[in-house]
Design a protein around this motif. Structure first.
Motif, PDB file in Angstrom:
ATOM      1  N   LYS A 132      -2.654  -4.183  13.117  1.00 18.71           N
ATOM      2  CA  LYS A 132      -3.218  -2.902  13.517  1.00 18.71           C
ATOM      3  C   LYS A 132      -3.234  -2.817  15.037  1.00 18.71           C
ATOM      4  O   LYS A 132      -3.067  -3.812  15.747  1.00 18.71           O
ATOM      5  CB  LYS A 132      -4.632  -2.738  12.960  1.00 18.71           C
ATOM      6  CG  LYS A 132      -5.625  -3.765  13.470  1.00 18.71           C
ATOM      7  CD  LYS A 132      -6.996  -3.565  12.838  1.00 18.71           C
ATOM      8  CE  LYS A 132      -7.998  -4.596  13.387  1.00 18.71           C
ATOM      9  NZ  LYS A 132      -9.344  -4.414  12.800  1.00 18.71           N
ATOM     10  N   LEU A 133      -3.413  -1.616  15.510  1.00 12.68           N
ATOM     11  CA  LEU A 133      -3.499  -1.338  16.941  1.00 12.68           C
ATOM     12  C   LEU A 133      -4.755  -0.516  17.168  1.00 12.68           C
ATOM     13  O   LEU A 133      -5.009   0.442  16.434  1.00 12.68           O
ATOM     14  CB  LEU A 133      -2.252  -0.582  17.405  1.00 12.68           C
ATOM     15  CG  LEU A 133      -2.128  -0.178  18.877  1.00 12.68           C
ATOM     16  CD1 LEU A 133      -0.649  -0.067  19.267  1.00 12.68           C
ATOM     17  CD2 LEU A 133      -2.829   1.141  19.181  1.00 12.68           C
ATOM     18  N   THR A 134      -5.552  -0.893  18.170  1.00 13.07           N
ATOM     19  CA  THR A 134      -6.771  -0.148  18.467  1.00 13.07           C
ATOM     20  C   THR A 134      -6.751   0.344  19.899  1.00 13.07           C
ATOM     21  O   THR A 134      -6.478  -0.421  20.830  1.00 13.07           O
ATOM     22  CB  THR A 134      -8.029  -1.001  18.232  1.00 13.07           C
ATOM     23  OG1 THR A 134      -8.045  -1.449  16.872  1.00 13.07           O
ATOM     24  CG2 THR A 134      -9.292  -0.180  18.485  1.00 13.07           C
ATOM     25  N   LEU A 138     -11.568   6.315  13.174  1.00  7.17           N
ATOM     26  CA  LEU A 138     -12.016   6.786  14.474  1.00  7.17           C
ATOM     27  C   LEU A 138     -13.503   6.539  14.603  1.00  7.17           C
ATOM     28  O   LEU A 138     -14.289   6.942  13.747  1.00  7.17           O
ATOM     29  CB  LEU A 138     -11.693   8.274  14.616  1.00  7.17           C
ATOM     30  CG  LEU A 138     -11.940   8.934  15.973  1.00  7.17           C
ATOM     31  CD1 LEU A 138     -10.995  10.116  16.147  1.00  7.17           C
ATOM     32  CD2 LEU A 138     -13.367   9.418  16.118  1.00  7.17           C
ATOM     33  N   ASP A 139     -13.888   5.830  15.655  1.00  6.19           N
ATOM     34  CA  ASP A 139     -15.295   5.541  15.901  1.00  6.19           C
ATOM     35  C   ASP A 139     -15.740   6.220  17.181  1.00  6.19           C
ATOM     36  O   ASP A 139     -15.075   6.111  18.211  1.00  6.19           O
ATOM     37  CB  ASP A 139     -15.535   4.030  16.049  1.00  6.19           C
ATOM     38  CG  ASP A 139     -15.236   3.286  14.762  1.00  6.19           C
ATOM     39  OD1 ASP A 139     -15.604   3.814  13.706  1.00  6.19           O
ATOM     40  OD2 ASP A 139     -14.630   2.210  14.824  1.00  6.19           O
ATOM     41  N   ILE A 142     -10.063   4.227  18.365  1.00  3.83           N
ATOM     42  CA  ILE A 142      -9.186   4.683  17.291  1.00  3.83           C
ATOM     43  C   ILE A 142      -8.354   3.493  16.818  1.00  3.83           C
ATOM     44  O   ILE A 142      -7.613   2.899  17.609  1.00  3.83           O
ATOM     45  CB  ILE A 142      -8.253   5.808  17.758  1.00  3.83           C
ATOM     46  CG1 ILE A 142      -9.068   6.984  18.327  1.00  3.83           C
ATOM     47  CG2 ILE A 142      -7.370   6.292  16.611  1.00  3.83           C
ATOM     48  CD1 ILE A 142      -8.232   7.991  19.095  1.00  3.83           C
ATOM     49  N   THR A 143      -8.487   3.138  15.550  1.00  5.80           N
ATOM     50  CA  THR A 143      -7.702   2.047  14.983  1.00  5.80           C
ATOM     51  C   THR A 143      -6.579   2.620  14.131  1.00  5.80           C
ATOM     52  O   THR A 143      -6.820   3.459  13.261  1.00  5.80           O
ATOM     53  CB  THR A 143      -8.582   1.111  14.142  1.00  5.80           C
ATOM     54  OG1 THR A 143      -9.576   0.533  14.986  1.00  5.80           O
ATOM     55  CG2 THR A 143      -7.759  -0.002  13.519  1.00  5.80           C
ATOM     56  N   LEU A 144      -5.372   2.185  14.406  1.00  8.67           N
ATOM     57  CA  LEU A 144      -4.188   2.721  13.753  1.00  8.67           C
ATOM     58  C   LEU A 144      -3.459   1.628  12.981  1.00  8.67           C
ATOM     59  O   LEU A 144      -3.409   0.482  13.413  1.00  8.67           O
ATOM     60  CB  LEU A 144      -3.235   3.311  14.801  1.00  8.67           C
ATOM     61  CG  LEU A 144      -3.775   4.513  15.581  1.00  8.67           C
ATOM     62  CD1 LEU A 144      -3.052   4.642  16.907  1.00  8.67           C
ATOM     63  CD2 LEU A 144      -3.620   5.780  14.775  1.00  8.67           C
ATOM     64  N   ALA A 145      -2.902   2.013  11.865  1.00  4.50           N
ATOM     65  CA  ALA A 145      -2.037   1.143  11.079  1.00  4.50           C
ATOM     66  C   ALA A 145      -0.785   1.940  10.741  1.00  4.50           C
ATOM     67  O   ALA A 145      -0.784   3.169  10.868  1.00  4.50           O
ATOM     68  CB  ALA A 145      -2.765   0.680   9.815  1.00  4.50           C
ATOM     69  N   PRO A 146       0.297   1.273  10.304  1.00  2.82           N
ATOM     70  CA  PRO A 146       1.536   2.008  10.032  1.00  2.82           C
ATOM     71  C   PRO A 146       1.369   3.155   9.042  1.00  2.82           C
ATOM     72  O   PRO A 146       2.098   4.132   9.105  1.00  2.82           O
ATOM     73  CB  PRO A 146       2.461   0.924   9.488  1.00  2.82           C
ATOM     74  CG  PRO A 146       1.985  -0.322  10.139  1.00  2.82           C
ATOM     75  CD  PRO A 146       0.495  -0.180  10.213  1.00  2.82           C
TER      76      PRO A 146
END
Length: 360
Positions: A3-5, A340-341, A330-334
């Motif tokens: 993941k990417l934050t 979103l916090d 914001i934590t993103l995954a594919p």
């Protein structure tokens, strides 16, 4: 896939973005301090970050570099990207400072330059602009610098050179020239795009529209990208950090059409500003953004969100817990949805034209 934050700080004066990359590396864009707390530095310490793998200093404006010397001192910086004209600006500042020893802004700017100088003298630091590419070091994500475009870089570095000649000749700079030199050089601002799998994130620095100047600002960037067939870098994005706190000059319709070319982006993020009579974000521009973004997140100190509501955005939630260091995470995954916090003093709005995704 991991993941990417993305962490976006905007406490009212200053902004910074910190990115936790999928492979455990860390990217920091600019620096800011709130009530004596260096926000990106403390976040990195909280997560025991071993180093800053890429530090991006977008432009020499106090609200983007305050606390930078402490950040550089606290962490090993493996790679630095900085705005064009650093060395010329440094020589001008040193000359001005000798005659204005009580100027706090000059002192702070020189402190920032002093901290960056060792990195610039080593292999880790380089001037960045549109043609700078960070080769994929793991192969699953890429980071690109997309601003300033070549014409902008030439225009503004020539302006710096002209100022340097005047200072060398012993001539005094005008108030407006000093103001530009010490913090209003938005035309030199870097902007970066991160692509990971199908996820595109734009961190727009303070790049503005530059209305009526087709070779400058966003129109200039898009013209060069079109010529180079690299427009895909800013198309179909999922997250956009709005440039320049959502000011009147921050919205380029042409650019946003590209950002949302595959449907409205998930989240646009703006950092609030509170040091002027009419601080951004401004309703004019925010209303134009409505068709292009599903949600608008704003970092803010306690204050009035009426400009956003006036623009037509629908309030969704407002975090106002203990503390006041505004941050959006914001934590993103594919695969969507994203999480979103909202920390203390941040707010979330939805576009009435779209169905907002699950905010987590």
């Amino acid at each position: 896939m991991g993941k990417l934050t993305l962490y976006v700080f905007g406490p009212g004066f200053g902004e910074s973005q910190v990115v936790a990359l999928p492979d455990g590396k860390w990217m920091v864009v600019d620096s800011c301090v709130h009530r004596g707390v260096n926000l990106p530095l403390e976040l990195l310490r909280h997560f025991d970050a071993p180093a800053i793998n890429l530090l991006v200093v977008t432009h020499p404006d106090l609200d983007h570099y305050k606390g930078l010397p402490e950040l550089i001192a606290a962490f090993k910086v493996e790679r630095l990207w900085r705005y064009p004209g650093f060395h010329t600006a440094r020589e001008i500042i040193l000359s001005l400072e000798r005659g204005e020893t009580d100027n706090k802004s000059l002192r702070e700017l020189r402190r920032m330059q002093d901290a960056m100088l060792p990195l610039m003298r080593s292999a880790s630091g380089r001037e960045a602009a549109y043609d700078t590419r960070l080769l994929p070091e793991p192969k699953d994500y890429r980071i690109h610098c997309i601003a300033p475009c070549p014409q902008e870089k030439v225009h503004e570095t020539e302006r710096l050179g002209a100022l340097f000649k005047r200072v060398e000749q012993g001539k005094k700079l005008t108030k407006d020239e000093k103001r530009w030199l010490m913090g209003k050089a938005n035309r030199l601002s870097l902007a970066v795009v991160i692509w990971w799998d199908n996820i595109g994130i734009l961190l727009g620095g303070d790049v503005e529209h530059e209305d009526g100047t087709p070779d400058r600002g966003w129109p200039g960037i898009l013209a060069v990208m079109n010529e180079d067939e690299t427009l895909g870098l800013v198309q179909g994005l999922r997250i956009v950090k709005i440039p320049h706190h959502g000011s009147k000059g921050a919205f380029c319709e042409q650019a946003w059409k590209h950002h949302a070319s595959k449907g409205p982006i998930e989240i646009a993020v703006s950092t609030r500003f509170n040091k002027s009579a009419n601080p951004p974000p401004h309703p004019s521009g925010l209303d134009k953004l409505i068709p292009y973004a599903q949600q608008l997140a704003i970092t803010s100190p306690p204050g009035d969100f009426s400009p956003v509501i006036t623009a037509g955005w629908l309030p969704v939630s407002h975090a106002s817990g203990p503390g006041d260091a505004a941050c959006v995470a914001i934590t993103l995954a594919p695969e969507p949805p994203s999480s979103l916090d909202l920390s203390a003093q941040a707010a979330l709005f939805a576009s009435p034209m779209t169905v907002p995704p699950n905010a987590g």
